[in-house]
Design a protein around this motif. Structure first.
Motif, PDB file in Angstrom:
ATOM      1  N   ASP A 103       0.830  -1.196   0.000  1.00  0.00           N
ATOM      2  CA  ASP A 103       0.000   0.000   0.000  1.00  0.00           C
ATOM      3  C   ASP A 103       0.869   1.253   0.000  1.00  0.00           C
ATOM      4  OD1 ASP A 103      -1.628   2.150   1.967  1.00  0.00           O
ATOM      5  OD2 ASP A 103      -2.841   1.159   0.432  1.00  0.00           O
ATOM      6  N   ILE A 104       0.481   2.244  -0.802  1.00  0.00           N
ATOM      7  CA  ILE A 104       1.261   3.475  -0.893  1.00  0.00           C
ATOM      8  C   ILE A 104       1.398   4.160   0.457  1.00  0.00           C
ATOM      9  CG2 ILE A 104       1.107   5.862  -1.750  1.00  0.00           C
ATOM     10  CD1 ILE A 104       0.324   4.773  -4.457  1.00  0.00           C
ATOM     11  N   GLY A 105       0.345   4.092   1.276  1.00  0.00           N
ATOM     12  CA  GLY A 105       0.409   4.751   2.572  1.00  0.00           C
ATOM     13  C   GLY A 105       1.458   4.191   3.511  1.00  0.00           C
ATOM     14  N   GLY A 106       1.958   2.983   3.239  1.00  0.00           N
ATOM     15  CA  GLY A 106       2.961   2.379   4.108  1.00  0.00           C
ATOM     16  C   GLY A 106       4.395   2.529   3.636  1.00  0.00           C
ATOM     17  N   ILE A 107       4.609   3.316   2.592  1.00  0.00           N
ATOM     18  CA  ILE A 107       5.959   3.473   2.025  1.00  0.00           C
ATOM     19  C   ILE A 107       6.905   4.136   3.021  1.00  0.00           C
ATOM     20  CG2 ILE A 107       7.262   4.765   0.276  1.00  0.00           C
ATOM     21  CD1 ILE A 107       4.968   4.136  -1.677  1.00  0.00           C
ATOM     22  N   ASP A 108       8.136   3.604   3.093  1.00  0.00           N
ATOM     23  CA  ASP A 108       9.158   4.084   4.029  1.00  0.00           C
ATOM     24  C   ASP A 108      10.350   4.760   3.364  1.00  0.00           C
ATOM     25  OD1 ASP A 108       8.031   2.885   6.504  1.00  0.00           O
ATOM     26  OD2 ASP A 108       8.461   0.998   5.507  1.00  0.00           O
ATOM     27  N   HIS A 109      10.616   4.435   2.097  1.00  0.00           N
ATOM     28  CA  HIS A 109      11.920   4.793   1.527  1.00  0.00           C
ATOM     29  C   HIS A 109      11.809   4.850   0.006  1.00  0.00           C
ATOM     30  CE1 HIS A 109      16.258   5.029   1.231  1.00  0.00           C
ATOM     31  NE2 HIS A 109      16.325   3.909   0.512  1.00  0.00           N
ATOM     32  N   VAL A 110      12.714   5.612  -0.610  1.00  0.00           N
ATOM     33  CA  VAL A 110      12.728   5.739  -2.062  1.00  0.00           C
ATOM     34  C   VAL A 110      14.163   5.807  -2.568  1.00  0.00           C
ATOM     35  CG1 VAL A 110      12.595   8.283  -1.997  1.00  0.00           C
ATOM     36  CG2 VAL A 110      11.776   7.041  -4.022  1.00  0.00           C
ATOM     37  N   GLY A 111      14.376   5.288  -3.762  1.00  0.00           N
ATOM     38  CA  GLY A 111      15.657   5.386  -4.459  1.00  0.00           C
ATOM     39  C   GLY A 111      15.383   5.536  -5.946  1.00  0.00           C
ATOM     40  N   VAL A 112      16.435   5.476  -6.751  1.00  0.00           N
ATOM     41  CA  VAL A 112      16.284   5.566  -8.209  1.00  0.00           C
ATOM     42  C   VAL A 112      16.942   4.342  -8.835  1.00  0.00           C
ATOM     43  CG1 VAL A 112      16.791   6.916 -10.283  1.00  0.00           C
ATOM     44  CG2 VAL A 112      16.230   8.089  -8.138  1.00  0.00           C
ATOM     45  N   VAL A 113      16.220   3.693  -9.745  1.00  0.00           N
ATOM     46  CA  VAL A 113      16.732   2.484 -10.409  1.00  0.00           C
ATOM     47  C   VAL A 113      17.804   2.881 -11.419  1.00  0.00           C
ATOM     48  CG1 VAL A 113      16.144   0.512 -11.863  1.00  0.00           C
ATOM     49  CG2 VAL A 113      14.518   1.308 -10.117  1.00  0.00           C
ATOM     50  N   GLU A 114      18.962   2.245 -11.286  1.00  0.00           N
ATOM     51  CA  GLU A 114      20.056   2.483 -12.224  1.00  0.00           C
ATOM     52  C   GLU A 114      20.049   1.463 -13.348  1.00  0.00           C
ATOM     53  OE1 GLU A 114      24.536   4.231 -11.602  1.00  0.00           O
ATOM     54  OE2 GLU A 114      23.930   2.536 -10.329  1.00  0.00           O
ATOM     55  N   ARG A 115      19.812   0.196 -13.005  1.00  0.00           N
ATOM     56  CA  ARG A 115      19.669  -0.856 -14.011  1.00  0.00           C
ATOM     57  C   ARG A 115      18.903  -2.031 -13.419  1.00  0.00           C
ATOM     58  NH1 ARG A 115      23.967  -4.781 -13.578  1.00  0.00           N
ATOM     59  NH2 ARG A 115      25.513  -4.153 -12.023  1.00  0.00           N
ATOM     60  N   VAL A 116      18.413  -2.914 -14.316  1.00  0.00           N
ATOM     61  CA  VAL A 116      17.598  -4.059 -13.910  1.00  0.00           C
ATOM     62  C   VAL A 116      18.213  -5.329 -14.473  1.00  0.00           C
ATOM     63  CG1 VAL A 116      15.294  -5.096 -13.973  1.00  0.00           C
ATOM     64  CG2 VAL A 116      15.527  -2.599 -13.954  1.00  0.00           C
ATOM     65  N   ASP A 117      18.406  -6.338 -13.621  1.00  0.00           N
ATOM     66  CA  ASP A 117      18.892  -7.652 -14.039  1.00  0.00           C
ATOM     67  C   ASP A 117      17.894  -8.705 -13.583  1.00  0.00           C
ATOM     68  OD1 ASP A 117      21.250  -6.679 -15.167  1.00  0.00           O
ATOM     69  OD2 ASP A 117      22.316  -6.753 -13.248  1.00  0.00           O
ATOM     70  N   GLY A 118      16.981  -9.067 -14.471  1.00  0.00           N
ATOM     71  CA  GLY A 118      15.974 -10.053 -14.103  1.00  0.00           C
ATOM     72  C   GLY A 118      15.129  -9.539 -12.953  1.00  0.00           C
ATOM     73  N   GLY A 119      15.142 -10.285 -11.828  1.00  0.00           N
ATOM     74  CA  GLY A 119      14.393  -9.869 -10.650  1.00  0.00           C
ATOM     75  C   GLY A 119      15.197  -9.032  -9.682  1.00  0.00           C
ATOM     76  N   THR A 120      16.380  -8.602 -10.110  1.00  0.00           N
ATOM     77  CA  THR A 120      17.254  -7.794  -9.253  1.00  0.00           C
ATOM     78  C   THR A 120      17.327  -6.366  -9.788  1.00  0.00           C
ATOM     79  OG1 THR A 120      18.592  -9.729  -8.689  1.00  0.00           O
ATOM     80  CG2 THR A 120      19.571  -7.563  -8.297  1.00  0.00           C
ATOM     81  N   ILE A 121      17.220  -5.415  -8.863  1.00  0.00           N
ATOM     82  CA  ILE A 121      17.348  -4.018  -9.268  1.00  0.00           C
ATOM     83  C   ILE A 121      18.585  -3.412  -8.620  1.00  0.00           C
ATOM     84  CG2 ILE A 121      14.904  -3.623  -9.734  1.00  0.00           C
ATOM     85  CD1 ILE A 121      14.624  -2.417  -6.957  1.00  0.00           C
TER      86      ILE A 121
END
Length: 282
Positions: A103-121
Motif C-alpha cells: 500500500d502506498i500509505g505504508g511506504i518508508d523509503h525511495v531510491g532511483v533504479v540504475e539498471r535491472v537484471d531479471g528480478g534484481t534491481i
C-alpha cells in the motif's frame, strides 16, 4: 535510457559516498529547507527523498520528478499523474515498504533504479546503511511500486494547453512532510488535528466557524422582535348556546310597558319590536 532518468542519475552519481554526521544537517536538507519549504526542521530530517528532489532540480527535470520530502505523498503524486507502475526500468523511482506491504500509505523509503537484471534491481539511494548515499542491489520483495518520470512528461504533454500555461504547475506540487528513513515508523495519512490530514485543517476550521455562525443567526431570528406585540388570542369560532330562559344576544326582554334590548359584545344590527311581543313574535 529515457533522457529524464539519464539526467537524474548523472546528477546523482557524483554525490555517492556522502554521509550525514549524527544529528547534523545534510546538504540536501538545507537546500530543501531553503528552496522548497522555508522550514529549518527539514535540515536534519530523513533525506532519501530530499536528495532526489535536489538532484531533479539541479538536472532541470523537477517538473517530471517532483519536489518531495514525504515518500508516500511522492508515490501518490506519480499515481495521480498516471505514472505509477509495477515494472522496474532505469530512471524510475523505486518505493519501498520495509514491512513488505503493498500500500502506498505504508511506504518508508525511495531510491532511483540504475539498471535491472531479471528480478534484481540496482539503485542509487540516500540515507541508507548509516546515513550514507550509495549504490544498492535489491530484490523486489519490499518494493511497493515505481514512479516513472517519463510517463509524467508524456501525460503532461498530452494534456498541456496550447499556450503551455498551467500544465507544469500541477506537476511540481510539493509535499512538505518529512519522509521516514529505513527502520523508522512511516508517517501515515491523517496526522493532523483529530486525525485529519494537515492540509485539511484550515478547511475544517472554516466549516466549523460557518456552522456556529449559522446556528447563532437561526436562534436570533427565532426570537420575537423587540417592540412588537404578541398576537391577541382569537375569539372562539362558536359560542355555547345560553341556558333555557336566559336572554341571548339580540333578544328583547318585555318588562311591562317598556322594551329593553340585550346588548352583547359583537352583536350588530338588532331590531327593536314593540312592547308585548316576545322574541320571534309577529
Amino acid at each position: 535510457m529515457d533522457p529524464i532518468g539519464d539526467a537524474l542519475l548523472k546528477t546523482m552519481a557524483p554525490e555517492l559516498g556522502y554521509r550525514q554526521r549524527d544529528g547534523q544537517p545534510t546538504v540536501f536538507g538545507r537546500w530543501y529547507s531553503a528552496n522548497v519549504v522555508r522550514d529549518a526542521e527539514y535540515e536534519t530530517a530523513p533525506w532519501c527523498d530530499m536528495f532526489i528532489s535536489w538532484a531533479a532540480a539541479k538536472a532541470g527535470v523537477a517538473d517530471y520528478v517532483g519536489l518531495f520530502a514525504w515518500t508516500p505523498s511522492h508515490a501518490r503524486w506519480f499515481a495521480t499523474h498516471g505514472a505509477w507502475s509495477g515494472t522496474p526500468e532505469p530512471g524510475a523511482l523505486v518505493f519501498f515498504d520495509w514491512s513488505g506491504g503493498r500500500d502506498i500509505g505504508g511506504i518508508d523509503h525511495v531510491g532511483v533504479v540504475e539498471r535491472v537484471d531479471g528480478g534484481t534491481i540496482h539503485t542509487i539511494e540516500a540515507n541508507v546503511d548509516g546515513s550514507r548515499l550509495k549504490r544498492k542491489t535489491r530484490d523486489e520483495s519490499k518494493v511497493v511500486g515505481y514512479g516513472l518520470p517519463r510517463k509524467v512528461r508524456e501525460n503532461l504533454a498530452g494534456a498541456r494547453p496550447a499556450d503551455g500555461a498551467g500544465a507544469l504547475s500541477e506537476a511540481t506540487r510539493i509535499e512538505v512532510r518529512p519522509a521516514p528513513g529505513p527502520g523508522a515508523s512511516s508517517l501515515a495519512f491523517g496526522t493532523g488535528p483529530y486525525g485529519m490530514p494537515p492540509e485539511t485543517a484550515p478547511v475544517a476550521g472554516l466549516l466549523a466557524v460557518l456552522l456556529v455562525a449559522t446556528f447563532l443567526l437561526t436562534r436570533r431570528r427565532s426570537r420575537p422582535a423587540a417592540g412588537r406585540h404578541r398576537r391577541r388570542d382569537r375569539r372562539p369560532d362558536s359560542v355555547a348556546p345560553p341556558p333555557p330562559g336566559s336572554a341571548g344576544p339580540g333578544d328583547l326582554v318585555d318588562s311591562g310597558d317598556s322594551v329593553h334590548h340585550v346588548h352583547c359584545v359583537g352583536c350588530v344590527g338588532s331590531t327593536v319590536v314593540p312592547a308585548g311581543r316576545g322574541a320571534g313574535g309577529r
